[in-house]
Design a protein around this motif. Structure first.
Motif, PDB file in Angstrom:
ATOM      1  N   TYR A 311       1.550  -1.458  -1.570  1.00 48.66           N
ATOM      2  CA  TYR A 311       1.311  -2.592  -2.468  1.00 48.66           C
ATOM      3  C   TYR A 311       0.002  -2.287  -3.196  1.00 48.66           C
ATOM      4  O   TYR A 311      -1.024  -2.015  -2.557  1.00 48.66           O
ATOM      5  N   ASN A 313      -2.732  -2.946  -6.767  1.00 51.79           N
ATOM      6  CA  ASN A 313      -3.181  -3.755  -7.891  1.00 51.79           C
ATOM      7  C   ASN A 313      -3.847  -2.833  -8.903  1.00 51.79           C
ATOM      8  O   ASN A 313      -4.740  -2.051  -8.552  1.00 51.79           O
ATOM      9  N   THR A 333       4.988  -1.341  -4.939  1.00 50.04           N
ATOM     10  CA  THR A 333       5.081  -2.726  -5.404  1.00 50.04           C
ATOM     11  C   THR A 333       3.764  -3.122  -6.040  1.00 50.04           C
ATOM     12  O   THR A 333       2.712  -3.073  -5.388  1.00 50.04           O
ATOM     13  N   HIS A 335       1.048  -5.611  -7.597  1.00 53.85           N
ATOM     14  CA  HIS A 335       0.542  -6.979  -7.435  1.00 53.85           C
ATOM     15  C   HIS A 335      -0.299  -7.331  -8.655  1.00 53.85           C
ATOM     16  O   HIS A 335      -1.132  -6.538  -9.101  1.00 53.85           O
ATOM     17  N   LEU A 341       4.232 -10.589  -7.764  1.00 54.83           N
ATOM     18  CA  LEU A 341       4.399  -9.422  -6.907  1.00 54.83           C
ATOM     19  C   LEU A 341       5.720  -8.766  -7.281  1.00 54.83           C
ATOM     20  O   LEU A 341       6.762  -9.410  -7.289  1.00 54.83           O
ATOM     21  N   GLY A 342       5.654  -7.486  -7.628  1.00 52.51           N
ATOM     22  CA  GLY A 342       6.854  -6.783  -8.048  1.00 52.51           C
ATOM     23  C   GLY A 342       6.977  -6.659  -9.552  1.00 52.51           C
ATOM     24  O   GLY A 342       8.079  -6.751 -10.115  1.00 52.51           O
ATOM     25  N   HIS A 386      -3.759  -7.294   2.467  1.00 56.27           N
ATOM     26  CA  HIS A 386      -2.344  -6.980   2.323  1.00 56.27           C
ATOM     27  C   HIS A 386      -2.072  -6.049   1.134  1.00 56.27           C
ATOM     28  O   HIS A 386      -0.936  -5.645   0.930  1.00 56.27           O
ATOM     29  N   ILE A 387      -3.120  -5.745   0.349  1.00 60.74           N
ATOM     30  CA  ILE A 387      -2.997  -4.844  -0.796  1.00 60.74           C
ATOM     31  C   ILE A 387      -3.696  -3.534  -0.432  1.00 60.74           C
ATOM     32  O   ILE A 387      -4.889  -3.527  -0.129  1.00 60.74           O
ATOM     33  N   GLN A 388      -2.949  -2.419  -0.460  1.00 59.58           N
ATOM     34  CA  GLN A 388      -3.492  -1.159   0.048  1.00 59.58           C
ATOM     35  C   GLN A 388      -4.302  -0.352  -0.975  1.00 59.58           C
ATOM     36  O   GLN A 388      -5.091   0.506  -0.600  1.00 59.58           O
TER      37      GLN A 388
END
Length: 510
Positions: A311, A313, A333, A335, A341-342, A386-388
């Motif tokens: 995930y 950004n 995915t 963000h 999201l997606g 939650h965003i890698q």
């Protein structure tokens, strides 16, 4: 006997239902929440009122209510919104009419008048990290007076001194932000932020019933949803009003308990700030200039930072373009902090949707399996790790990973947007994509000279010349170099010392 009892119960139940339907029908026609006009909805706003305005850019803004406020003319307003629209639309028309005294926002964006008025000392501007702004508003609606966040620690947000108002004519700061309390939890530093409420919240929904239940459409939830819960008086304009009971209860996004007034907007322009469409030929075309070639080099190399199942950004500018080069077969995915999201590709011409934009305010599509949510939910994903991967641009980066990318005091102010929140997440990687220098001036330095976005937050720097890995204690390590560039050239264009990974130094490939 049982059959008789069931028949009696069914008849009694039907009478109750009929009675309720009649009552609902009467309620709909004289609902105390229903307003006949936008002007009637804003009649209680006075000089000096504080007002929240939902929306992100021009997406999901309460157009009719803003126009009504423009005609009514209250002055010295405190306007709370992610940004201030553009000069001739949205909140920009209240700004141009000199009705706003203080703007509490996250991003100046492309509103040149807001930037000019602030730097000239004509306007107070309190900038907040976007996630902090959303959480301050959410906390007010939930009755939480304050909270701790890692966002902004070690920056002017925590230390104080950020200009809020310049003296008339600009140059000297008249009002500056004050230091904020900080505290350490489990070895990590946090800043205390206070909840943010307002006298009024002006909200744009898609559909409502006469009771005040509201449904939003696509990415218009943004700040609309938390703001509706945070004000003493919440006024919602929608495109359609239906009878009570017509909205399925499990489809309601905003329950009626939060809404004081509801009206059907007379007219919606729904202007698109950045209409962007798919152009497959241009997305992969060969660069047409030397600078294009350098930027393409950065973009293609940055895309190698993606990993399957990630995930991520992507910031505005060079970072966003890296999405065009996600390797085939890799699932990434995307963000978008405005509540998406997606994210998919840009829409084909003619399929643009004003209610579906990304954080750059560009028209976008959503892929199967995607979802929409509000701004406070979006930044819960960020701060909750939650965003890698976060990929951003920069004005300056220090050898130990300090990042500056939101203002040049007295000269340029864009606002931090979501960047401060994105770089504060402890488990996500932060990759900076930027040109190595700016007009010959170093951008990679011993220490940043501009106000910081985050301290010790950058993990990797990708430029057109090389790739640095950042050690928060040891400094920069040169990992990759463009084939036609020497280490000496990199030393000359870098404003700090760095180590060379001599044993594993690789060519910078695309």
């Amino acid at each position: 006997m049982l059959s008789q009892n069931l028949n009696l119960f069914n008849r009694h139940f039907c009478r109750i239902c009929l009675s309720q339907r009649r009552l609902l029908s009467q309620t709909q026609s004289r609902s105390s929440k229903y307003c006949e006009s936008a002007f009637d909805a804003v009649r209680d706003v006075k000089d000096g009122s504080s007002c929240m305005f939902g929306g992100f850019g021009l997406c999901g803004i309460p157009e009719n209510l803003i126009n009504a406020l423009r005609k009514k003319g209250p002055r010295n307003l405190t306007a709370i919104s992610n940004n201030c629209g553009v000069t001739d639309f949205g909140l920009g028309i209240l700004l141009m009419n000199k009705q706003i005294k203080r703007m509490i926002a996250s991003y100046v964006g492309e509103n040149k008048e807001l930037e000019r008025a602030f730097l000239a000392g004509e306007l107070e501007l309190e900038l907040n990290p976007q996630g902090t702004l959303a959480e301050r508003i959410r906390s007010a609606g939930a009755g939480i007076p304050a909270f701790y966040t890692p966002t902004g620690y070690g920056t002017l947000i925590q230390e104080g001194g950020a200009p809020i108002k310049y003296k008339l004519g600009g140059g000297e700061v008249e009002i500056a932000s004050v230091p904020k309390e900080s505290k350490t939890f489990d070895g990590k530093n946090y800043v205390m932020e206070k909840a943010l409420s307002a006298d009024f919240a002006f909200i744009k929904g898609y559909k409502a019933d006469y009771a005040g239940n509201v449904i939003f459409r696509k990415s218009t939830r943004n700040f609309n949803l938390p703001m509706a819960k945070a004000a003493r008086h919440t006024i919602v304009e929608v495109e359609e009003i239906v009878d009570i009971g017509a909205l399925p209860p499990d489809s309601v996004h905003l329950p009626a308990v939060y809404v004081d007034k509801v009206l059907k907007g007379e007219r919606f322009e729904k202007r698109i700030e950045r209409k962007t469409v798919s152009d497959p030929e241009n997305e992969t075309k060969v660069a047409s200039s030397d600078r294009d070639e350098l930027r393409m080099r950065i973009i293609k190399r940055a895309a190698r930072e993606f990993q399957d199942g990630m995930y991520a950004n992507l910031g505005i500018g060079i970072p966003a373009l890296a999405s065009n080069f996600i390797p085939k077969g890799m699932n990434v995915t995307l963000h978008s902090e405005n509540g998406l999201l997606g994210s998919g590709p840009f829409p084909v011409p003619g399929m643009e949707d004003a209610d579906l934009i990304n954080a750059a305010k560009e028209t976008i599509t959503i892929l199967p399996g995607g979802s929409y949510f509000s701004s406070d939910e979006s930044f819960a994903m960020v701060r909750g790790n939650h965003i890698q991967l976060t990929m951003l641009g920069a004005l300056q980066v220090s050898q130990y990973g300090d990042l500056a990318n939101w203002m040049i005091p007295g000269k340029m102010v864009k606002g931090m947007g979501g960047a401060m929140d994105l770089v504060s997440a402890t488990q996500g990687r932060v990759v900076i994509t930027m040109e190595h220098t700016s007009k010959g001036v170093h951008k990679i330095l011993d220490e940043c000279t501009l106000p910081l976005t985050g301290k010790n937050v950058v993990d990797t720097i990708v430029t057109e010349k090389c790739v640095f890995k950042v050690d928060k204690e040891q400094g920069l390590l040169l990992k990759e170099i463009w084939p036609t560039i020497s280490i000496e050239e990199i030393k000359e264009s870098t404003g700090c010392d760095f180590q060379v990974d001599s044993d594993n130094l690789a060519e910078m490939l695309q």
